[in-house]
Scaffold this motif. Structure first.
Motif, PDB file in Angstrom:
ATOM      1  N   GLY A 262       2.745  16.205   1.575  1.00 34.86           N
ATOM      2  CA  GLY A 262       3.468  16.367   0.319  1.00 34.86           C
ATOM      3  C   GLY A 262       4.470  15.277   0.012  1.00 34.86           C
ATOM      4  O   GLY A 262       5.093  15.286  -1.057  1.00 34.86           O
ATOM      5  N   TYR A 263       4.649  14.326   0.925  1.00 39.10           N
ATOM      6  CA  TYR A 263       5.533  13.182   0.699  1.00 39.10           C
ATOM      7  C   TYR A 263       4.687  11.926   0.497  1.00 39.10           C
ATOM      8  O   TYR A 263       3.718  11.689   1.227  1.00 39.10           O
ATOM      9  CB  TYR A 263       6.457  12.953   1.901  1.00 39.10           C
ATOM     10  N   ARG A 264       5.067  11.117  -0.497  1.00 38.09           N
ATOM     11  CA  ARG A 264       4.407   9.832  -0.721  1.00 38.09           C
ATOM     12  C   ARG A 264       5.419   8.714  -0.488  1.00 38.09           C
ATOM     13  O   ARG A 264       6.567   8.788  -0.946  1.00 38.09           O
ATOM     14  CB  ARG A 264       3.864   9.731  -2.154  1.00 38.09           C
ATOM     15  N   PHE A 265       4.997   7.675   0.225  1.00 35.17           N
ATOM     16  CA  PHE A 265       5.854   6.529   0.502  1.00 35.17           C
ATOM     17  C   PHE A 265       5.148   5.246   0.095  1.00 35.17           C
ATOM     18  O   PHE A 265       3.957   5.074   0.374  1.00 35.17           O
ATOM     19  CB  PHE A 265       6.174   6.428   2.002  1.00 35.17           C
ATOM     20  N   ASP A 266       5.876   4.345  -0.580  1.00 32.32           N
ATOM     21  CA  ASP A 266       5.388   2.976  -0.704  1.00 32.32           C
ATOM     22  C   ASP A 266       5.538   2.352   0.671  1.00 32.32           C
ATOM     23  O   ASP A 266       6.637   2.313   1.242  1.00 32.32           O
ATOM     24  CB  ASP A 266       6.200   2.206  -1.748  1.00 32.32           C
TER      25      ASP A 266
ATOM     26  N   SER B 121       0.849  -1.188   0.000  1.00 28.05           N
ATOM     27  CA  SER B 121       0.000   0.000   0.000  1.00 28.05           C
ATOM     28  C   SER B 121       0.889   1.243   0.000  1.00 28.05           C
ATOM     29  O   SER B 121       2.087   1.153  -0.266  1.00 28.05           O
ATOM     30  CB  SER B 121      -0.930  -0.021   1.227  1.00 28.05           C
ATOM     31  N   GLU B 122       0.331   2.398   0.324  1.00 23.86           N
ATOM     32  CA  GLU B 122       1.118   3.629   0.320  1.00 23.86           C
ATOM     33  C   GLU B 122       0.703   4.540   1.465  1.00 23.86           C
ATOM     34  O   GLU B 122      -0.368   4.371   2.056  1.00 23.86           O
ATOM     35  CB  GLU B 122       0.989   4.369  -1.019  1.00 23.86           C
ATOM     36  N   ILE B 123       1.572   5.495   1.769  1.00 22.31           N
ATOM     37  CA  ILE B 123       1.320   6.489   2.813  1.00 22.31           C
ATOM     38  C   ILE B 123       1.605   7.865   2.223  1.00 22.31           C
ATOM     39  O   ILE B 123       2.603   8.042   1.530  1.00 22.31           O
ATOM     40  CB  ILE B 123       2.235   6.262   4.033  1.00 22.31           C
ATOM     41  N   GLU B 124       0.752   8.823   2.490  1.00 21.51           N
ATOM     42  CA  GLU B 124       0.992  10.204   2.071  1.00 21.51           C
ATOM     43  C   GLU B 124       0.966  11.109   3.287  1.00 21.51           C
ATOM     44  O   GLU B 124       0.023  11.063   4.075  1.00 21.51           O
ATOM     45  CB  GLU B 124      -0.068  10.641   1.045  1.00 21.51           C
ATOM     46  N   ILE B 125       2.029  11.897   3.447  1.00 20.21           N
ATOM     47  CA  ILE B 125       2.133  12.817   4.585  1.00 20.21           C
ATOM     48  C   ILE B 125       2.693  14.151   4.103  1.00 20.21           C
ATOM     49  O   ILE B 125       3.843  14.214   3.656  1.00 20.21           O
ATOM     50  CB  ILE B 125       3.077  12.292   5.693  1.00 20.21           C
TER      51      ILE B 125
END
Length: 486
Positions: free
Chosen positions: A48-52, A42-46
């Motif tokens: 302005g940053y997006r992380f797999d 899945s992914e995480i957005e914080i």
């Protein structure tokens, strides 16, 4: 009238299974406890940053492409990826730096120049890895180990004569110490044990199959990030008519006269011709299959390692860093002893930093980077995780500061933490283990649950906790093996 199938869990294996069954004419319903598909992928957005969020290495892309092809689609129209020119950047405390180039000749030359290891050693190691893949992948990756015909087909018979050369009787570390003179190169190749949560000092040398995937075939990156594997296959499944029920936790698999006939949620009871479990096998037996006979031998096996991940938004760019970066511990043996024997975290852990913004700039604000910063840790056995996390964070920062000769802490704009407790809650993985049962003995391949139930008709299993194992390619193959049985 079409047959019905119910899949429990929308991890990548569950989505893959839904596609394969839909193309066979099944009406497919997928029940997912979370509000999103993909499980660990899945992914995480914080800010302005997006992380797999989870798996960060992409190998064997043909397993993804095959799902589009069997649906009559051109994969290139829906999913794009590139081959990485450098598989990984490696760093040691003494200042040594090594680029693991995809070009094997260039990689071998780099090893000779940086570590003084003969270039031929790399080529021999990758030839051996290819040999293991050639003889074991037809058995362990593409077929069920629990069907008699697997062991009597011509490919299997051919492999029996090669058993002594396949690494079954030695550990990964023992095999690598015979291959290489330089301890740093032994450490580099021992690292591949972590790809399925194992200990290189205990796991059999058959796991030296993994470098073949990364170098001889290649490491890749989806142009839209790893989460696009989930999103593209999720959309494909919906285009094929698969129906998803999110925030719908399955409470029980209904079994009547030793036949799986349906499921119960808090809201309803639904019946189907097939029930497929994509939930972690151990937790499935403890919960939705709690009324059924328990496979105690499998359930009681030691579990794989877990992970502690810091998702950091870094307010600076580092030219020396690439997509995949490893900062090695000075004492690898002691690090793994802490993980698997002491149930703790070594004060000098090996740190993995994945930075997708190197290839996908919009994953971070301008002149910034998204650092997926991970260390291997033990699975959850009731440790004081708050204390361990605080100590590990401090040790990770000190290590990165020493090697990169900077101060990371002031650069961290955003932070989120994923630890074994949260992994267990979010993904139903027993003890937060990333890969199900451990692979730390030569019989581990046989101590994974089959892709079907031998006790309950019409009940099947797929995902990283069953055969053939964890990681994206094996999860996809688990659904393929399973669907070929139906």
């Amino acid at each position: 009238m079409s047959k019905k199938a119910i899949i429990i869990g929308s991890g990548i294996a569950g989505i893959s299974a839904s596609i394969r069954l839909a193309t066979k004419g099944y009406e497919v319903d997928v029940f997912e406890a979370n509000s999103y598909p993909g499980g660990k992928l899945s992914e995480i957005e914080i800010a302005g940053y997006r992380f797999d969020a989870g798996p960060s290495l992409f190998t064997l892309p043909d397993q993804v492409e095959e799902l589009f092809r069997i649906a009559g689609k051109n994969p290139n129209d829906f999913f794009e990826y590139i081959k990485l020119p450098v598989a990984c950047h490696y760093f040691w405390e003494d200042g040594k730096k090594l680029n693991a180039y995809a070009d094997i000749d260039r990689f071998a030359k780099e090893v000779q120049e940086v570590l003084g290891e003969p270039a031929g050693s790399i080529k021999i190691a990758l030839q051996k890895s290819s040999f293991i893949y050639e003889h074991l992948s037809p058995l362990f990756m593409h077929r069920s180990l629990h069907k008699w015909e697997t062991w009597t087909n011509p490919e299997a018979l051919k492999s029996y004569l090669k058993m002594g050369k396949l690494g079954i009787f030695s550990t990964m570390n023992e095999a690598n110490e015979k291959l290489f003179n330089n301890p740093k190169l032994v450490q580099l190749f021992n690292r591949y044990a972590t790809y399925n949560g194992s200990n290189p000092y205990e796991t059999p040398a058959t796991l030296n199959i993994i470098p073949h995937l990364e170098f001889n075939i290649g490491a890749f990156f989806p142009k839209k990030g790893m989460h696009d594997i989930t999103l593209s296959l999720f959309q494909l499944s919906k285009d094929l008519g698969v129906t998803y029920f999110f925030n719908q936790k399955v409470e029980e698999i209904i079994v009547e006269n030793k036949i799986a006939t349906g499921i119960k949620t808090s809201n309803e009871t639904k019946y189907a011709d097939l029930i497929i479990n994509n939930m972690d096998m151990v937790n499935a037996y403890k919960t939705i299959l709690r009324k059924q006979k328990q496979p105690k031998l499998l359930l009681n096996q030691p579990k794989s390692s877990s992970a502690l991940i810091f998702y950091w938004g870094i307010n600076r760019t580092f030219q020396e860093l690439d997509l995949h970066n490893i900062f090695f511990s000075d004492n690898y043996l002691e690090e793994f002893d802490h993980i698997f024997k002491k149930g703790s975290i070594y004060h000098d852990p090996t740190v993995y930093v994945n930075i997708t913004s190197v290839y996908k700039p919009d994953d971070a604000p301008k002149d910034c980077m998204n650092w997926f910063t991970m260390i291997n840790v033990p699975n959850n056995q009731g440790q004081d995780w708050d204390k361990l996390i605080a100590e590990a964070r401090k040790n990770i920062l000190h290590k990165l500061n020493r090697i990169l000769k900077t101060d990371i802490e002031p650069l961290i704009e955003v932070e989120e933490i994923l630890d074994p407790r949260k992994i267990e809650i979010k993904t139903s993985s027993a003890q937060g283990a990333l890969y199900g049962n451990s692979s730390n003995n030569k019989f581990s391949a046989f101590l994974r649950h089959a892709n079907y139930s031998s006790k309950i008709k019409n009940l099947y299993f797929c995902g990283g906790s069953v055969h053939p194992g964890g990681g994206i390619p094996l999860c996809l193959l688990s659904s393929k093996i399973m669907c070929e049985m139906i």
